[in-house]
Enzyme design. Structure first.
Site, PDB file in Angstrom:
ATOM      1  N   GLU A 108       0.826  -1.213   0.000  1.00  0.00           N
ATOM      2  CA  GLU A 108       0.000   0.000   0.000  1.00  0.00           C
ATOM      3  C   GLU A 108       0.861   1.264   0.000  1.00  0.00           C
ATOM      4  O   GLU A 108       0.348   2.359   0.255  1.00  0.00           O
ATOM      5  CB  GLU A 108      -0.939   0.035   1.226  1.00  0.00           C
ATOM      6  CG  GLU A 108      -1.916  -1.120   1.334  1.00  0.00           C
ATOM      7  CD  GLU A 108      -3.049  -1.069   0.317  1.00  0.00           C
ATOM      8  OE1 GLU A 108      -3.058  -0.156  -0.520  1.00  0.00           O
ATOM      9  OE2 GLU A 108      -3.897  -1.971   0.359  1.00  0.00           O
ATOM     10  N   HIS A 131      -3.250   1.881   8.485  1.00  0.00           N
ATOM     11  CA  HIS A 131      -4.291   1.107   7.808  1.00  0.00           C
ATOM     12  C   HIS A 131      -4.462  -0.225   8.536  1.00  0.00           C
ATOM     13  O   HIS A 131      -3.476  -0.900   8.847  1.00  0.00           O
ATOM     14  CB  HIS A 131      -3.888   0.863   6.341  1.00  0.00           C
ATOM     15  CG  HIS A 131      -4.678  -0.228   5.691  1.00  0.00           C
ATOM     16  ND1 HIS A 131      -6.052  -0.184   5.589  1.00  0.00           N
ATOM     17  CD2 HIS A 131      -4.295  -1.402   5.126  1.00  0.00           C
ATOM     18  CE1 HIS A 131      -6.474  -1.279   4.982  1.00  0.00           C
ATOM     19  NE2 HIS A 131      -5.435  -2.044   4.695  1.00  0.00           N
ATOM     20  N   HIS A 133      -7.593  -3.665   9.625  1.00  0.00           N
ATOM     21  CA  HIS A 133      -8.771  -4.427   9.178  1.00  0.00           C
ATOM     22  C   HIS A 133      -9.709  -4.751  10.353  1.00  0.00           C
ATOM     23  O   HIS A 133      -9.855  -5.924  10.715  1.00  0.00           O
ATOM     24  CB  HIS A 133      -8.309  -5.750   8.532  1.00  0.00           C
ATOM     25  CG  HIS A 133      -7.533  -5.619   7.274  1.00  0.00           C
ATOM     26  ND1 HIS A 133      -6.936  -6.707   6.628  1.00  0.00           N
ATOM     27  CD2 HIS A 133      -7.233  -4.539   6.509  1.00  0.00           C
ATOM     28  CE1 HIS A 133      -6.316  -6.297   5.537  1.00  0.00           C
ATOM     29  NE2 HIS A 133      -6.468  -4.985   5.444  1.00  0.00           N
ATOM     30  N   HIS A 203     -12.828  -3.802   2.698  1.00  0.00           N
ATOM     31  CA  HIS A 203     -11.390  -4.013   2.858  1.00  0.00           C
ATOM     32  C   HIS A 203     -10.874  -3.566   4.226  1.00  0.00           C
ATOM     33  O   HIS A 203     -10.392  -4.391   4.997  1.00  0.00           O
ATOM     34  CB  HIS A 203     -10.632  -3.303   1.721  1.00  0.00           C
ATOM     35  CG  HIS A 203      -9.143  -3.374   1.852  1.00  0.00           C
ATOM     36  ND1 HIS A 203      -8.267  -2.974   0.867  1.00  0.00           N
ATOM     37  CD2 HIS A 203      -8.342  -3.780   2.868  1.00  0.00           C
ATOM     38  CE1 HIS A 203      -7.027  -3.156   1.269  1.00  0.00           C
ATOM     39  NE2 HIS A 203      -7.043  -3.639   2.487  1.00  0.00           N
TER      40      HIS A 203
END
Ligand code: 13P
Ligand code: ZN
Length: 256
Positions: A108, A131, A133, A203
């Site tokens: 990413e 980032h 999840h 995502h």
């Protein structure tokens, strides 16, 4: 560097929270100002790696970036075995790994660097892109009506007063894009004009800020709100949520 300790601390939280299956999630932190001139000038461990899009607001900047395929549960134990320092070239068109091992950065990276570039160019002080999840928040993005910035922000804000206070700029939504692509990066940057937290449909979640603990706190508070919402629904009732008046009163009380 104390900052690496804070990155490791947050990586541990991500794993403990169950937000970091296998290599799920990634972190980048601009550490340029935390390094001496000598440290910033460390010799490269590899040839320059071209960037798909130049990041001209980041020329010469140094970032700690988690490695692609690396697990948060190991980042928390040893950040430099699971991430590296990268330095952007003087013209912003490539990067080199400078320490401590040759660990290729997260897939990413285009999103992370383009976000840092955008934030820097807009005069913002944000140094961190996180980032991850989180199961509950990703779950919400599988429901079409919630893929609406105003609606999801209002819903999560209204579950607990702290959410309105800790995530004052609300949530941006990015419709599904292939992970690691420039399309995902570009769509995310647009959302950063108005928000510090962005949901990537089906995502994950992304937060930007000046402090990695605060980025984690923002996502954690949103996750708490989602859990209150789901708990109520599972118990068979629609949670009432705070009223508009109650939410507005927080703006005055906390100078939001
Ligand atoms: P990386 O292992 O390349 O960081 O990818 C993890 C991820 O969450 C992709 O979105
Ligand atoms: Zn991801």
């Amino acid at each position: 560097m104390a900052e690496i300790g804070r990155i490791s601390e947050v990586a541990g939280y991500l794993w403990e929270k169950g937000w970091a299956e296998r290599n799920g999630g990634n972190i980048s932190v601009n550490v340029t100002d935390l390094l001496s001139e000598e440290e910033r000038g460390m010799p490269a461990l590899c040839d320059p790696v071209p960037l798909q899009e130049a990041v001209t607001a980041l020329c010469g900047h140094v970032f700690f970036v988690t490695g692609t395929g690396k697990r948060m549960r190991y980042v928390c134990r040893d950040a430099f075995c699971n991430g590296s320092l990268i330095r952007i070239s003087p013209d912003g068109t490539s990067f080199e790994i400078i320490a401590t091992q040759l660990i290729p950065p997260t897939s990413e990276l285009p999103s992370h660097l383009m976000m840092h570039n955008y934030l820097r160019a807009s005069g913002k002080k944000n140094r961190v892109v996180l980032h991850t999840h989180p199961t509950d928040l990703i779950g919400l993005t599988h429901c079409k009506p919630f893929l609406d910035s105003e609606r999801i922000t209002r819903l999560l804000w209204s579950m607990i007063p702290e959410c309105r206070i800790i995530v004052p700029r609300g949530i941006g939504i990015v419709p599904y894009e292939i992970p690691g692509t420039l399309e995902l990066a570009r769509a995310t940057i647009k959302q950063l004009e108005k928000h510090d937290v962005v949901f990537w449909e089906k995502h994950g979640i992304l937060a930007v800020g000046d402090d990695i603990i605060e980025c984690f706190d923002a996502i954690d508070t949103l996750s708490k709100s989602a859990q209150i919402f789901f708990s109520a629904r599972m118990a068979g009732y629609e949670p009432e949520g705070m009223t508009d008046r109650q939410l507005d009163d927080l703006v005055t009380a906390f100078n939001l």
